[in-house]
Design a protein around this motif. Structure first.
Motif, PDB file in Angstrom:
ATOM      1  N   ALA A 148       0.853  -1.204   0.000  1.00 48.57           N
ATOM      2  CA  ALA A 148       0.000   0.000   0.000  1.00 48.57           C
ATOM      3  C   ALA A 148       0.884   1.248   0.000  1.00 48.57           C
ATOM      4  O   ALA A 148       0.579   2.240  -0.673  1.00 48.57           O
ATOM      5  N   ALA A 149       2.012   1.173   0.737  1.00 50.56           N
ATOM      6  CA  ALA A 149       2.937   2.314   0.754  1.00 50.56           C
ATOM      7  C   ALA A 149       3.569   2.491  -0.623  1.00 50.56           C
ATOM      8  O   ALA A 149       3.690   3.619  -1.127  1.00 50.56           O
ATOM      9  N   LEU A 150       3.945   1.385  -1.260  1.00 51.41           N
ATOM     10  CA  LEU A 150       4.483   1.477  -2.625  1.00 51.41           C
ATOM     11  C   LEU A 150       3.422   2.045  -3.573  1.00 51.41           C
ATOM     12  O   LEU A 150       3.725   2.835  -4.481  1.00 51.41           O
ATOM     13  N   ALA A 151       2.172   1.652  -3.322  1.00 51.40           N
ATOM     14  CA  ALA A 151       1.081   2.078  -4.216  1.00 51.40           C
ATOM     15  C   ALA A 151       0.832   3.586  -4.152  1.00 51.40           C
ATOM     16  O   ALA A 151       0.318   4.168  -5.112  1.00 51.40           O
ATOM     17  N   VAL A 152       1.200   4.217  -3.032  1.00 53.37           N
ATOM     18  CA  VAL A 152       1.030   5.675  -2.948  1.00 53.37           C
ATOM     19  C   VAL A 152       1.802   6.329  -4.096  1.00 53.37           C
ATOM     20  O   VAL A 152       1.365   7.312  -4.699  1.00 53.37           O
ATOM     21  N   ASP A 153       2.941   5.734  -4.444  1.00 54.24           N
ATOM     22  CA  ASP A 153       3.791   6.261  -5.514  1.00 54.24           C
ATOM     23  C   ASP A 153       3.598   5.470  -6.818  1.00 54.24           C
ATOM     24  O   ASP A 153       4.464   5.482  -7.694  1.00 54.24           O
ATOM     25  N   LYS A 154       2.483   4.734  -6.879  1.00 52.62           N
ATOM     26  CA  LYS A 154       2.131   3.935  -8.061  1.00 52.62           C
ATOM     27  C   LYS A 154       3.228   2.964  -8.461  1.00 52.62           C
ATOM     28  O   LYS A 154       3.576   2.831  -9.637  1.00 52.62           O
ATOM     29  N   ARG A 155       3.822   2.317  -7.439  1.00 50.86           N
ATOM     30  CA  ARG A 155       4.839   1.339  -7.794  1.00 50.86           C
ATOM     31  C   ARG A 155       4.667   0.024  -7.010  1.00 50.86           C
ATOM     32  O   ARG A 155       5.651  -0.668  -6.726  1.00 50.86           O
ATOM     33  N   ALA A 156       3.412  -0.290  -6.683  1.00 53.63           N
ATOM     34  CA  ALA A 156       3.156  -1.596  -6.053  1.00 53.63           C
ATOM     35  C   ALA A 156       3.599  -2.684  -7.024  1.00 53.63           C
ATOM     36  O   ALA A 156       3.472  -2.530  -8.239  1.00 53.63           O
ATOM     37  N   ILE A 157       4.117  -3.771  -6.465  1.00 57.61           N
ATOM     38  CA  ILE A 157       4.642  -4.834  -7.327  1.00 57.61           C
ATOM     39  C   ILE A 157       3.553  -5.833  -7.707  1.00 57.61           C
ATOM     40  O   ILE A 157       3.453  -6.243  -8.848  1.00 57.61           O
ATOM     41  N   HIS A 158       2.729  -6.209  -6.716  1.00 60.58           N
ATOM     42  CA  HIS A 158       1.807  -7.321  -6.957  1.00 60.58           C
ATOM     43  C   HIS A 158       0.399  -6.887  -7.353  1.00 60.58           C
ATOM     44  O   HIS A 158      -0.579  -7.584  -7.111  1.00 60.58           O
ATOM     45  N   LYS A 159       0.266  -5.716  -7.896  1.00 62.98           N
ATOM     46  CA  LYS A 159      -1.014  -5.314  -8.509  1.00 62.98           C
ATOM     47  C   LYS A 159      -0.702  -4.276  -9.582  1.00 62.98           C
ATOM     48  O   LYS A 159       0.371  -3.647  -9.559  1.00 62.98           O
ATOM     49  N   ALA A 160      -1.654  -4.105 -10.486  1.00 65.48           N
ATOM     50  CA  ALA A 160      -1.478  -3.087 -11.522  1.00 65.48           C
ATOM     51  C   ALA A 160      -1.675  -1.722 -10.886  1.00 65.48           C
ATOM     52  O   ALA A 160      -2.573  -1.546 -10.061  1.00 65.48           O
ATOM     53  N   ASN A 161      -0.827  -0.749 -11.227  1.00 63.92           N
ATOM     54  CA  ASN A 161      -0.953   0.569 -10.618  1.00 63.92           C
ATOM     55  C   ASN A 161      -1.754   1.523 -11.504  1.00 63.92           C
ATOM     56  O   ASN A 161      -1.792   1.414 -12.679  1.00 63.92           O
TER      57      ASN A 161
END
Ligand code: FAD
Ligand code: NAD
Length: 473
Positions: free
Chosen positions: A460-473
């Motif tokens: 979720a923290a990675l997703a803040v910067d649109k760089r989550a690994i295990h889901k499409a951002n």
């Protein structure tokens, strides 16, 4: 027996007993007065939390969760269980034993710390005195300082008068000797959802009548919507926008009349739980001649150092402003004890976690998106579903999500919101992060063990910067 103390604490709930122990640790001669009586007729310190709140409700949540799993979740693991059944008496006895053990533990802690305990009702008098209307004798205690921690009690409504038989408050809802066929609950708040879940899992048809049109307005609405969908799938029938207008009892049922935007309705239930909030238990806490100021809802007025309008008298916990949570009261108790021993004290009210112990659990800390919108704060959000983590899949809990909200420009974490398995435990990482003013980038750079549910926090923290690994951002 001495009746003169450095500190007298009125109330031995999580606010008062913690304050008393911390005062004693700091070398202050301390007494604590509490009026709770256990089922065996003996003193039972621990307040609402240990006696009829946090602990017994979690004991029943845990028992009912185990039962639900055996019935509905074991099969997918390949485990066949024939005819699981529930013995309510044993379940309630287990709860009572836990309560007895923990309240006995408080008495032992008082002894170990040399806190003098008085079982009885305390009343604040003038000149730093507390009258104790005890079960054995009446006394007057003299103190240099007094801490009021008298807690709260359930609110009742005229449309549904409590008799603790058919129409009960949260205390009565912990004691049903049989699973009600149809359970009604007024209020879809924390208690309504937790205790509604207990009896739903044990087999009740549960209807929850909530006055507001919005479900869980204090929860981030993306999380609330996700939770509402899952509660619906579990069979919790939550009706929003309902005004209960009256109740009528027959020998076996309660009929509950309510109105909503579609008109007037009536449902028949076997038991009805009224869970519409709690109010401070402050009506008789001070003698009339004591000028203890309270607000219009009965909360004792305090300044930012927990000082009341009466010199040398402090107040903490549910009896004062702020969330009615055990850990909030305990922190205030420690803070006041430290103040009284000459130290500085601070409670960070911005970073108090909340947990709703449904399944999945809901937990949050900090601001919701809705609050930030109303404050015109710009932010970015990163969300990650548990279904995309290996651990949640392995556990067969592919439900819910974590959402991290970070400031648009500074990236400082402003709120973390979870609905999902063990959210109550996962939220601690977010609390630590926010307490240390972390950015979402800080959380993104922390190594999280694999496979764990905490990887959802990392993602979720990675997703803040649109760089989550295990889901499409
Ligand atoms: P209390 O726990 O209410 O304690 C006050 C004590 O003072 C009581 O023992 C009372 O009898 C005594 N008292 C009052 N007046 C006097 C007097 N004049 N003289 C002597 N004694 C007096 N919070 C959470 O954080 N987590 C949870 O999971 C949770 N679950 C809950 C579940 C339920 C069903 C309920 C009802 C509450 C729950 N809460 C939970 C809320 C939590 O119980 C309260 O926030 C917490 O107990 C408040 O602590 P307190 O010490 O301020 O007051
Ligand atoms: P609550 O404030 O959480 O919820 C009460 C609900 O009842 C609200 O949604 C409110 O809109 C609704 N309501 C009020 N009047 C109504 C009416 N006349 N008809 C229908 N709905 C009505 O209160 P609660 O569930 O009684 O719990 C009290 C407090 O105890 C909580 O706010 C919390 O501070 C504490 N608590 C905490 C936990 C926890 O931390 N897990 C668990 C239980 C209780």
């Amino acid at each position: 027996m001495s009746t003169t103390f450095d500190v007298v604490v009125i109330g031995a709930g999580p606010a008062g007993y913690v304050a008393a122990i911390r005062c004693a640790q700091l070398g202050l001669k301390t007494a604590c007065v509490d009026d709770q009586t256990g089922k065996d007729g003996a003193a039972s310190p621990g307040g609402t939390c240990l006696n009829v709140g946090c602990i017994p409700s979690k004991a029943l949540l845990d028992s009912s969760e185990q039962y639900h799993r055996i019935q509905h979740e074991f099969a997918s693991h390949g485990i066949q269980v024939k005819e699981a059944s529930i013995d309510i008496d044993t379940m309630l006895a287990r709860k009572d034993k836990i309560v007895k053990t923990l309240t006995g533990g408080i008495q032992q802690l008082f002894k170990a710390n040399k806190v003098s305990f008085f079982h009885g009702r305390g009343k604040l008098l003038q000149n730093n005195q507390v009258a104790v209307d005890g079960d054995k004798e009446n006394l007057t205690l003299q103190a240099s300082n007094i801490i009021i921690a008298c807690g709260s009690e359930p609110i009742d409504i005229p449309a549904a008068p409590i008799d603790q038989d058919r129409i009960v408050d949260s205390t009565g809802a912990l004691e049903f000797g049989q699973v009600p066929r149809h359970l009604g609950v007024i209020g879809a708040g924390v208690i309504g959802l937790e205790l509604g879940s207990v009896w739903r899992r044990l087999g009740s048809e549960v209807t929850v009548l909530e006055a507001l049109d919005k479900f869980l307005p204090m929860v981030d609405q993306a999380i609330a919507k996700d939770a509402q969908r899952q509660f619906k799938a579990q069979g919790l029938n939550i009706k929003l926008g309902c005004r209960v207008t009256g109740t009528d009892q027959t020998a076996k049922h309660v009929s509950v009349d309510y109105s909503d935007k579609n008109g007037s309705h009536s449902i028949e239930v076997e038991r009805l739980v009224v869970a519409v909030g709690r109010r401070p238990n402050t009506n008789t806490i001070a003698a009339e001649e004591v000028e203890l100021k309270k607000d219009d809802r009965g909360f004792i007025e305090i300044d930012d150092q927990w000082q009341t309008s009466v010199p040398h008298v402090f107040a903490i916990g549910d009896a004062v402003r702020g969330p009615m949570l055990a850990h909030k009261g305990s922190e205030e108790g420690m803070a006041v004890a430290e103040l009284l021993s000459g130290q500085h004290a601070h409670v960070n009210y911005e970073v108090i976690p909340w947990v709703i112990y449904t399944w999945p659990e809901i937990a949050w800390v900090g601001k919701t998106e809705q609050e930030l919108d109303s404050e015109n704060v710009s932010y970015r959000t990163g969300a990650f579903p548990f279904a995309a983590t290996g651990r949640a899949r392995a556990m067969e809990y592919p439900m819910g999500q974590i959402r991290i909200i970070a400031h648009q420009h500074t990236d400082r974490v402003l709120g973390v919101h979870i609905v999902g398995p063990y959210a109550s435990e996962l939220i601690a990482e977010a609390v630590v992060a926010m307490e240390f003013a972390a950015s979402s980038e800080d959380i993104a750079r922390i190594v999280h063990a694999h496979p764990t549910l905490s990887e959802a926090m990392h993602e979720a923290a990675l997703a803040v910067d649109k760089r989550a690994i295990h889901k499409a951002n």
